[in-house]
Scaffold this motif. Sequence first.
Motif, PDB file in Angstrom:
ATOM      1  N   GLN A 249       0.774  -1.136   0.148  1.00 46.83           N
ATOM      2  CA  GLN A 249       0.170   0.024  -0.099  1.00 46.83           C
ATOM      3  C   GLN A 249       0.846   1.209  -0.104  1.00 46.83           C
ATOM      4  OE1 GLN A 249      -2.904   0.130   3.026  1.00 46.83           O
ATOM      5  NE2 GLN A 249      -3.816   1.899   2.316  1.00 46.83           N
ATOM      6  N   VAL A 250       0.364   2.116  -0.625  1.00 46.71           N
ATOM      7  CA  VAL A 250       1.072   3.494  -0.690  1.00 46.71           C
ATOM      8  C   VAL A 250      -0.010   4.395  -0.205  1.00 46.71           C
ATOM      9  CG1 VAL A 250       2.169   5.551  -1.811  1.00 46.71           C
ATOM     10  CG2 VAL A 250       2.605   3.099  -2.486  1.00 46.71           C
ATOM     11  N   THR A 251       0.185   5.329   0.873  1.00 42.28           N
ATOM     12  CA  THR A 251      -0.828   6.251   1.550  1.00 42.28           C
ATOM     13  C   THR A 251      -0.219   7.425   1.755  1.00 42.28           C
ATOM     14  OG1 THR A 251      -1.380   4.259   2.840  1.00 42.28           O
ATOM     15  CG2 THR A 251      -2.131   6.274   3.568  1.00 42.28           C
ATOM     16  N   LYS A 252      -0.930   8.447   1.208  1.00 43.47           N
ATOM     17  CA  LYS A 252      -0.545  10.011   1.598  1.00 43.47           C
ATOM     18  C   LYS A 252      -0.831  10.370   3.020  1.00 43.47           C
ATOM     19  CE  LYS A 252      -1.208  14.488  -0.280  1.00 43.47           C
ATOM     20  NZ  LYS A 252      -1.708  15.128   0.792  1.00 43.47           N
ATOM     21  N   HIS A 253       0.306  11.177   3.715  1.00 42.11           N
ATOM     22  CA  HIS A 253       0.054  11.529   4.903  1.00 42.11           C
ATOM     23  C   HIS A 253       0.602  13.076   4.846  1.00 42.11           C
ATOM     24  CE1 HIS A 253      -0.916   7.929   7.637  1.00 42.11           C
ATOM     25  NE2 HIS A 253      -0.341   7.312   6.487  1.00 42.11           N
ATOM     26  N   GLU A 254      -0.410  13.923   4.877  1.00 41.55           N
ATOM     27  CA  GLU A 254       0.046  15.367   4.932  1.00 41.55           C
ATOM     28  C   GLU A 254       1.165  15.658   3.623  1.00 41.55           C
ATOM     29  OE1 GLU A 254       1.176  16.556   8.866  1.00 41.55           O
ATOM     30  OE2 GLU A 254      -0.836  16.251   9.665  1.00 41.55           O
ATOM     31  N   ASN A 255       2.390  16.184   3.986  1.00 37.95           N
ATOM     32  CA  ASN A 255       3.372  16.174   3.046  1.00 37.95           C
ATOM     33  C   ASN A 255       4.319  15.027   2.760  1.00 37.95           C
ATOM     34  OD1 ASN A 255       4.724  16.063   5.435  1.00 37.95           O
ATOM     35  ND2 ASN A 255       5.769  18.108   5.128  1.00 37.95           N
ATOM     36  N   HIS A 256       3.967  13.931   3.031  1.00 45.80           N
ATOM     37  CA  HIS A 256       4.892  12.778   2.598  1.00 45.80           C
ATOM     38  C   HIS A 256       3.827  11.533   2.464  1.00 45.80           C
ATOM     39  CE1 HIS A 256       4.175  12.188   6.839  1.00 45.80           C
ATOM     40  NE2 HIS A 256       4.741  10.688   6.677  1.00 45.80           N
ATOM     41  N   ALA A 269       8.370   8.405   2.453  1.00 50.75           N
ATOM     42  CA  ALA A 269       9.057   8.969   1.211  1.00 50.75           C
ATOM     43  C   ALA A 269       8.431  10.499   1.256  1.00 50.75           C
ATOM     44  CB  ALA A 269       8.880   8.026  -0.022  1.00 50.75           C
ATOM     45  N   ASP A 270       9.142  11.398   0.462  1.00 51.88           N
ATOM     46  CA  ASP A 270       8.753  12.590   0.047  1.00 51.88           C
ATOM     47  C   ASP A 270       8.132  12.730  -1.368  1.00 51.88           C
ATOM     48  OD1 ASP A 270       9.831  14.458   2.622  1.00 51.88           O
ATOM     49  OD2 ASP A 270      11.650  13.221   1.812  1.00 51.88           O
ATOM     50  N   HIS A 271       8.960  11.781  -2.225  1.00 47.53           N
ATOM     51  CA  HIS A 271       8.300  11.549  -3.638  1.00 47.53           C
ATOM     52  C   HIS A 271       8.299  10.236  -3.838  1.00 47.53           C
ATOM     53  CE1 HIS A 271       9.409  15.536  -4.708  1.00 47.53           C
ATOM     54  NE2 HIS A 271      10.128  15.778  -3.823  1.00 47.53           N
ATOM     55  N   VAL A 272       7.489   9.733  -4.699  1.00 44.35           N
ATOM     56  CA  VAL A 272       7.060   8.183  -5.003  1.00 44.35           C
ATOM     57  C   VAL A 272       6.967   7.946  -6.445  1.00 44.35           C
ATOM     58  CG1 VAL A 272       5.932   6.322  -4.786  1.00 44.35           C
ATOM     59  CG2 VAL A 272       6.327   7.917  -2.828  1.00 44.35           C
ATOM     60  N   VAL A 273       7.689   7.282  -6.985  1.00 42.14           N
ATOM     61  CA  VAL A 273       7.459   6.952  -8.489  1.00 42.14           C
ATOM     62  C   VAL A 273       6.699   5.288  -8.615  1.00 42.14           C
ATOM     63  CG1 VAL A 273       8.477   6.567 -10.769  1.00 42.14           C
ATOM     64  CG2 VAL A 273       9.432   8.506  -9.127  1.00 42.14           C
ATOM     65  N   LEU A 274       5.611   5.322  -9.134  1.00 43.57           N
ATOM     66  CA  LEU A 274       5.057   3.993  -9.401  1.00 43.57           C
ATOM     67  C   LEU A 274       5.426   3.551 -10.754  1.00 43.57           C
ATOM     68  CD1 LEU A 274       1.639   4.567  -7.368  1.00 43.57           C
ATOM     69  CD2 LEU A 274       3.898   3.954  -6.743  1.00 43.57           C
ATOM     70  N   TYR A 428      -2.252  13.954  -5.331  1.00 40.19           N
ATOM     71  CA  TYR A 428      -1.248  13.262  -4.967  1.00 40.19           C
ATOM     72  C   TYR A 428      -0.007  13.867  -5.457  1.00 40.19           C
ATOM     73  CZ  TYR A 428      -4.526   9.247  -3.771  1.00 40.19           C
ATOM     74  OH  TYR A 428      -5.425   8.334  -2.971  1.00 40.19           O
ATOM     75  N   PRO A 429       0.532  14.986  -4.742  1.00 42.22           N
ATOM     76  CA  PRO A 429       1.455  15.735  -5.207  1.00 42.22           C
ATOM     77  C   PRO A 429       2.682  15.008  -4.980  1.00 42.22           C
ATOM     78  CG  PRO A 429       0.489  16.691  -3.361  1.00 42.22           C
ATOM     79  CD  PRO A 429      -0.401  15.732  -3.784  1.00 42.22           C
ATOM     80  N   ASN A 430       3.731  15.042  -5.897  1.00 43.84           N
ATOM     81  CA  ASN A 430       5.158  14.590  -5.648  1.00 43.84           C
ATOM     82  C   ASN A 430       4.704  13.016  -5.745  1.00 43.84           C
ATOM     83  OD1 ASN A 430       6.504  16.789  -5.124  1.00 43.84           O
ATOM     84  ND2 ASN A 430       5.704  16.713  -2.936  1.00 43.84           N
ATOM     85  N   LEU A 431       3.835  12.419  -6.466  1.00 42.51           N
ATOM     86  CA  LEU A 431       3.900  11.085  -6.810  1.00 42.51           C
ATOM     87  C   LEU A 431       3.607  10.911  -8.301  1.00 42.51           C
ATOM     88  CD1 LEU A 431       1.845   7.916  -5.068  1.00 42.51           C
ATOM     89  CD2 LEU A 431       1.288   8.596  -7.475  1.00 42.51           C
TER      90      LEU A 431
END
Length: 462
Positions: A249-256, A269-274, A428-431
């Motif tokens: 799972q990849v979950t967004k939490h505020e700014n990360h 992670a601050d940035h994620v690439v799927l 989903y910024p930074n994803l």
Amino acid sequence: MKTVVVLGSGITGLCTMHYLQRQVREKNLDVKLVLIEKNAYLGGKLHSAYEQGFIMETGADSIVARHKGVMELVQELEFEEELVFNETGISYIYTNNELHAIPTDTTFGIPMSLASLEASTLVSEAGKQEALKDLTMPNVDFTKESSIGEFLTYYLGDELVQNQIAPVLAGVYSGDLNQLSIGSTLPYLIDYKNDYGSVIKGFDANREQFVKAANKKFISFKKGLSSLIDRLEETLTDVEILKGIAATQVTKHENHYVITLANSVNMEADHVVLALPNEAVQYLLQDTSLNNYFERFNTASAITIYLGFDVPDAVLPADGTGFIVSHNANLQCNAATWTSRKWKHTSADSKLLVRLFYKSINPAYEELRAMTEEELAAVALDDVRKSLGIEEKPTVVNVSKWINQMPKYDLAHQEALKGLTAELSERYPNLSIAGCSYFGVGIGACIQNGKKIGEELAEKLS
């Protein structure tokens, strides 16, 4: 320190890391790089198998050399000495239980001259006369969003399309031509029709680029495509590489973001690439509001079977490299590559190595999919016997099943991609999503996609 995590180590994920690492070094950025792969090896669909002197590619078998960024990457990796190019030769279409050579002066089976049309043994005289309407009928309604099948049939006629063009194009793009857009396949066809008044005349006027591209246009490496993956891995010395660990799972939490791994470890992670298949991205995000987009990306399936024989590949037709199966044939496969002829490096002793393809567009596909590897090998051997007259038993058999893992760039693809990327950008910024499910099916397109994402990430992190 910022953390960038790339999920998926196919060629797109690896190139994302390759170019991001280079930018991090050049700009002296304080960034932690992590690459996570569920398999025990890197490469995804690019994977080579080795047995009895044969090299067998379980996924793609080569890379288009002229695609932007391909040779650049090879040079950056200092891997030029390992390059091998395909042997050129005659491609055939198998129809009415015999092999017919595809005229040499064609692109994807489309004639580039009137002489090429006339030389075809796949089209009757009536069919050739029908194709001549391309020379006089102007384009009124077709755009790059139109169906390529409908476009070609309208101007070149049903017989030429069905007998010579469709088998080639469907083999490349794994789909029904009537469901594939011109823009996602051969966008220049519209330009040729509009600029020259004829598809055939357009090819003739631009033949130099196609003739040049046809000679030695594919590349591989002396030890197979896996050696390119190994070389990329060797160079990622600033990257933490985790193999054999699946993300759940990849979950967004505020700014990360929080990435949950199968071993119950969470990684931030601050940035994620799927860099993953579409269905894997959908599973990891678990966001039902995006399902409308995810479910509009269609896929195809394929089974590929290698047969290696203890006979010289000189038994093959002279200068031939393989065939595509048309309708009215007694074979079950959709195509076959005479691998040891097309790629000399794949057979250490010049013994015969054949690869057969069974695609989901095949009427018998569901029956084939349910077969055991032994049963599939028997089907493949029967196809080799019928098409080449070879009665010997194979010494090597390699079966690969790619079920729902081959993206289809149909008419709905671009619209779905536009909607999905817009939603992800806002929510989903930074994803980032990446890879062949979305941005191009060829290896060259994946290399460019990875480079683009890696450099854009470096710019954000600067």
